[in-house]
Design a protein around this motif. Structure first.
Motif, PDB file in Angstrom:
ATOM      1  N   ARG A   3      56.663  24.553   5.085  1.00  0.00           N
ATOM      2  CA  ARG A   3      55.752  24.951   6.165  1.00  0.00           C
ATOM      3  C   ARG A   3      54.677  23.884   6.276  1.00  0.00           C
ATOM      4  O   ARG A   3      54.079  23.482   5.270  1.00  0.00           O
ATOM      5  N   LEU A   4      54.447  23.418   7.482  1.00  0.00           N
ATOM      6  CA  LEU A   4      53.462  22.373   7.735  1.00  0.00           C
ATOM      7  C   LEU A   4      52.393  22.933   8.653  1.00  0.00           C
ATOM      8  O   LEU A   4      52.693  23.403   9.752  1.00  0.00           O
ATOM      9  N   VAL A   5      51.157  22.873   8.220  1.00  0.00           N
ATOM     10  CA  VAL A   5      50.035  23.386   9.011  1.00  0.00           C
ATOM     11  C   VAL A   5      49.102  22.233   9.323  1.00  0.00           C
ATOM     12  O   VAL A   5      48.583  21.578   8.413  1.00  0.00           O
ATOM     13  N   GLU A   6      48.914  21.993  10.614  1.00  0.00           N
ATOM     14  CA  GLU A   6      48.101  20.874  11.071  1.00  0.00           C
ATOM     15  C   GLU A   6      46.735  21.356  11.533  1.00  0.00           C
ATOM     16  O   GLU A   6      46.575  22.504  11.967  1.00  0.00           O
ATOM     17  N   GLY A  26      55.414  25.486   0.273  1.00  0.00           N
ATOM     18  CA  GLY A  26      56.777  25.926   0.009  1.00  0.00           C
ATOM     19  C   GLY A  26      57.151  25.508  -1.399  1.00  0.00           C
ATOM     20  O   GLY A  26      56.324  25.010  -2.162  1.00  0.00           O
ATOM     21  N   SER A  27      58.390  25.702  -1.756  1.00  0.00           N
ATOM     22  CA  SER A  27      58.849  25.331  -3.095  1.00  0.00           C
ATOM     23  C   SER A  27      59.172  23.835  -3.116  1.00  0.00           C
ATOM     24  O   SER A  27      60.318  23.423  -3.283  1.00  0.00           O
ATOM     25  N   ASN A  73      48.314  13.721  -3.111  1.00  0.00           N
ATOM     26  CA  ASN A  73      49.574  14.129  -3.720  1.00  0.00           C
ATOM     27  C   ASN A  73      49.488  15.504  -4.367  1.00  0.00           C
ATOM     28  O   ASN A  73      50.416  16.301  -4.319  1.00  0.00           O
ATOM     29  N   GLY A  74      48.369  15.769  -5.005  1.00  0.00           N
ATOM     30  CA  GLY A  74      48.228  17.029  -5.717  1.00  0.00           C
ATOM     31  C   GLY A  74      48.254  18.237  -4.803  1.00  0.00           C
ATOM     32  O   GLY A  74      48.630  19.335  -5.213  1.00  0.00           O
ATOM     33  N   LYS A  75      47.857  18.042  -3.529  1.00  0.00           N
ATOM     34  CA  LYS A  75      47.790  19.145  -2.578  1.00  0.00           C
ATOM     35  C   LYS A  75      48.877  19.060  -1.518  1.00  0.00           C
ATOM     36  O   LYS A  75      48.912  19.873  -0.602  1.00  0.00           O
ATOM     37  N   VAL A 100      62.394  17.157  -1.051  1.00  0.00           N
ATOM     38  CA  VAL A 100      63.281  18.151  -1.652  1.00  0.00           C
ATOM     39  C   VAL A 100      62.500  19.450  -1.810  1.00  0.00           C
ATOM     40  O   VAL A 100      61.451  19.478  -2.478  1.00  0.00           O
ATOM     41  N   VAL A 101      63.019  20.498  -1.184  1.00  0.00           N
ATOM     42  CA  VAL A 101      62.373  21.802  -1.204  1.00  0.00           C
ATOM     43  C   VAL A 101      63.385  22.834  -1.693  1.00  0.00           C
ATOM     44  O   VAL A 101      64.465  22.957  -1.106  1.00  0.00           O
ATOM     45  N   ALA A 102      63.043  23.537  -2.764  1.00  0.00           N
ATOM     46  CA  ALA A 102      63.943  24.542  -3.342  1.00  0.00           C
ATOM     47  C   ALA A 102      65.324  23.957  -3.592  1.00  0.00           C
ATOM     48  O   ALA A 102      66.345  24.604  -3.325  1.00  0.00           O
ATOM     49  N   GLY A 103      65.362  22.718  -4.071  1.00  0.00           N
ATOM     50  CA  GLY A 103      66.631  22.085  -4.427  1.00  0.00           C
ATOM     51  C   GLY A 103      67.409  21.509  -3.263  1.00  0.00           C
ATOM     52  O   GLY A 103      68.508  20.976  -3.459  1.00  0.00           O
ATOM     53  N   VAL A 104      66.845  21.583  -2.053  1.00  0.00           N
ATOM     54  CA  VAL A 104      67.560  21.136  -0.868  1.00  0.00           C
ATOM     55  C   VAL A 104      66.782  20.000  -0.198  1.00  0.00           C
ATOM     56  O   VAL A 104      65.560  20.091  -0.026  1.00  0.00           O
TER      57      VAL A 104
END
Length: 119
Positions: A3-6, A26-27, A73-75, A100-104
């Motif tokens: 999820r990207l929030v601008e 997200g993961s 990077n941390g956020k 890579v998010v949730a292995g994908v």
């Protein structure tokens, strides 16, 4: 999914400045690239600036020397400092994510934020 929030778009006079931010959630296991694209009315979406890996940056020729992209990077956030804005910078600006998010392996786009440069 990512999820990207601008945030940070708006109306500014020529020569002014704006700062855009984008937070990814997200993961997220790994971020390979984050950046900003823009699309003006009647034109194709184009790259504005991106960070690949930790610190490799690319800029469109039209914004070099005026825009600066940075990443926390941390956020998992990416920021775009836009200075000396011109009317031709008017567009909807979209945050971009690749990683890579949730292995994908995942690519994602934000909802877009309007930047209008006008007197």
């Amino acid at each position: 999914q990512v999820r990207l929030v601008e945030a940070g778009g708006g109306l500014v006079q020529p020569g002014g400045s704006l700062r855009l931010s984008c937070a990814a959630s997200g993961s997220i296991f790994r971020v390979d690239a984050m950046g900003w694209y823009r699309q003006a009315p009647g034109k194709q979406r184009e790259l504005v600036a991106r960070i690949i890996g930790g610190d490799n940056t690319n800029y469109a020729d039209a914004v070099k020397g005026r825009f600066t992209i940075s990443r926390d990077n941390g956020k998992n956030t990416v920021n775009l400092q836009m200075n000396i804005l011109k009317p031709e910078d008017t567009a909807v600006y979209y945050c971009y994510f690749e990683g890579v998010v949730a292995g994908v392996r995942t690519q994602g786009w934000g909802q877009g934020t309007q930047v209008t440069v006008s007197s």
